[in-house]
Design an enzyme around this catalytic site. Structure first.
Site, PDB file in Angstrom:
ATOM      1  N   ASP A  63      13.381  -7.814 -12.790  1.00  0.00           N
ATOM      2  CA  ASP A  63      12.022  -8.198 -12.401  1.00  0.00           C
ATOM      3  C   ASP A  63      12.085  -9.191 -11.235  1.00  0.00           C
ATOM      4  OD1 ASP A  63       9.313  -8.483 -12.338  1.00  0.00           O
ATOM      5  OD2 ASP A  63       9.111  -9.352 -14.333  1.00  0.00           O
TER       6      ASP A  63
ATOM      7  N   HIS B 123       4.796   1.864 -10.748  1.00  0.00           N
ATOM      8  CA  HIS B 123       4.450   0.449 -10.594  1.00  0.00           C
ATOM      9  C   HIS B 123       4.774  -0.043  -9.177  1.00  0.00           C
ATOM     10  CE1 HIS B 123       3.602  -3.624 -11.826  1.00  0.00           C
ATOM     11  NE2 HIS B 123       4.805  -4.027 -11.463  1.00  0.00           N
TER      12      HIS B 123
END
Length: 411
Positions: free
Chosen positions: A145, A219
């Protein structure tokens, strides 16, 4: 200085505390905020190597009640949320955000504990999340992330307000936070190849899938913001995983800093409404947003001097409780930092009226006749962002042509 440092390397531990301030407590809260820098130094000095960083954010409604004599930050407003055909990004209450980062959780917790003591009954914790770094910077879904974060000078540029955008608040920042809870069973039932298609990256090596092969509802595709001149606009993420075994709750706390929060809001709109409309981010089929709020992050100098600013009329008319905030020493730690009040944050509950968007960009109906928020906090993004003749809203999306001048070619 450990206060109001936005751009920093990833930490091992973090706390995210959202609070509301009742009317009548504005003067007392200002006195506490003015002492945050000294408090952070006291906690940091006990273990300087832990690298405690403290960031305080102020919500739009609290600014209006607590600050006068200074122009309101141009882009400070209530988080509008987003309403898609399938998923909702709620807008939930929040007057103050406390974002704490350190190499050890004890530093974060000690600062939060002492701050809560000083605030006493003048603020209520409505959400509290303890985040942790998970192996090699991965989230609980198993993907790294923050890979796309800007670095060095570009990170500072993305995260801070420029003089061109708002000269009165140059060097400040805005932050949007959302708490996402994952359906781990459903996610882990997907083959790795399908997980990669949902995210837009390969899981093992963290390499982005090439544009020609990347799904348009992935995403990565939907959170890449490029304006009409082809300039990509960045934000600075500092997300953290969190979890609670007893509650069967596993998630990611999203936190995005930006000099222009419209960039982050456009990302969220793309995710929930879709681009094109109706084609939402597939990650939302496995991750549910439970909270959402926008805060202004002043500079350290502004925060240090906040108690010397003028008070709005209603707050100024209150009796002055004195320069020293009351310390609720008689309260227990459980009273001060008890379980967060999640009322209004669950999607089974009617979303907050401040969401204010539907898929077409108009005002969303509020079931149950919930009252509208104050008018000056719910101005649409075009009203909030523009001071010239440029129209930045088209069919419910934000045109980004006027957000920032394209970067010059270093050659």
């Amino acid at each position: 200085m450990p206060t109001q440092v936005v751009v920093a390397p990833p930490a091992r531990a973090a706390m995210f505390v959202t609070l509301t301030v009742p009317p009548g407590s504005e003067r007392a809260v200002r006195a506490v905020l003015a002492g945050v820098s000294d408090l952070s130094k006291s906690v940091s000095f006990r273990n300087p190597a832990a690298g405690l960083l403290v960031v305080i954010g102020i919500g739009s409604a609290l600014w209006d009640r607590m600050i006068a004599g200074v122009p309101k930050p141009r882009d400070l407003h209530v988080f509008p949320g987003a309403v898609g055909a399938t998923h909702v990004a709620p807008s939930t209450p929040g007057d103050l955000l406390v974002h704490l980062r350190a190499e050890h959780m004890d530093q974060c917790f000690e600062f939060a504990r002492l701050l809560a003591q000083q605030l006493g009954l003048h603020a209520t914790v409505v959400d509290e999340v303890h985040g942790f770094k998970y192996f090699d910077n991965r989230d609980l879904l198993g993907f790294v992330d923050g890979t796309a974060n800007p670095q060095d000078a570009e990170a500072f540029e993305a995260a801070h307000v420029s003089a061109e955008r708002d000269a009165a608040h140059e060097g400040a920042s805005y932050v949007i936070v959302q708490k996402y809870v994952h359906d781990m069973a459903a996610w882990e039932a997907l083959p790795v190849e399908e997980q990669e298609r949902v995210i837009g990256r390969y899981k093992l090596n963290d390499v982005e899938i090439p544009d020609g092969a990347k799904a348009t509802d992935s995403h990565v595709f939907l959170t890449t913001i490029t304006d009409e001149q082809g300039v990509e606009h960045d934000i600075l993420r500092d997300n953290m995983p969190f979890g609670a075994l007893g509650d069967d709750e596993y998630g990611t706390y999203f936190i995005g800093y930006a000099g222009n929060p419209l960039v982050t809001e456009q990302m969220i709109t793309n995710m929930f409404v879709g681009k094109p409309e109706g084609r939402h981010d597939r990650i939302l089929d496995f991750s549910t947003a439970r909270t959402g709020a926008l805060f202004y992050v002043p500079t350290a100098a502004f925060l240090d001097g906040i108690d010397d600013l003028d008070l709005p009329g209603a707050a100024a008319a209150q009796d002055d409780p004195g320069d020293e905030p009351a310390v609720a020493g008689h309260m227990t730690d459980a009273d001060l930092l008890g379980p967060p009040d999640r009322s209004g944050a669950d999607l089974e509950v009617t979303p907050n009226a401040a969401i204010g968007l539907d898929a077409s960009g108009g005002d969303a109906p509020v079931p149950g006749g919930a009252p509208d928020p104050e008018p000056d906090d719910t101005a649409d993004t075009a009203d909030t962002a523009d001071t010239d003749d440029t129209d930045d809203t088209v069919a419910g999306s934000i045109r980004l042509g006027s957000l920032r001048a394209p970067r010059k070619d270093p050659s």
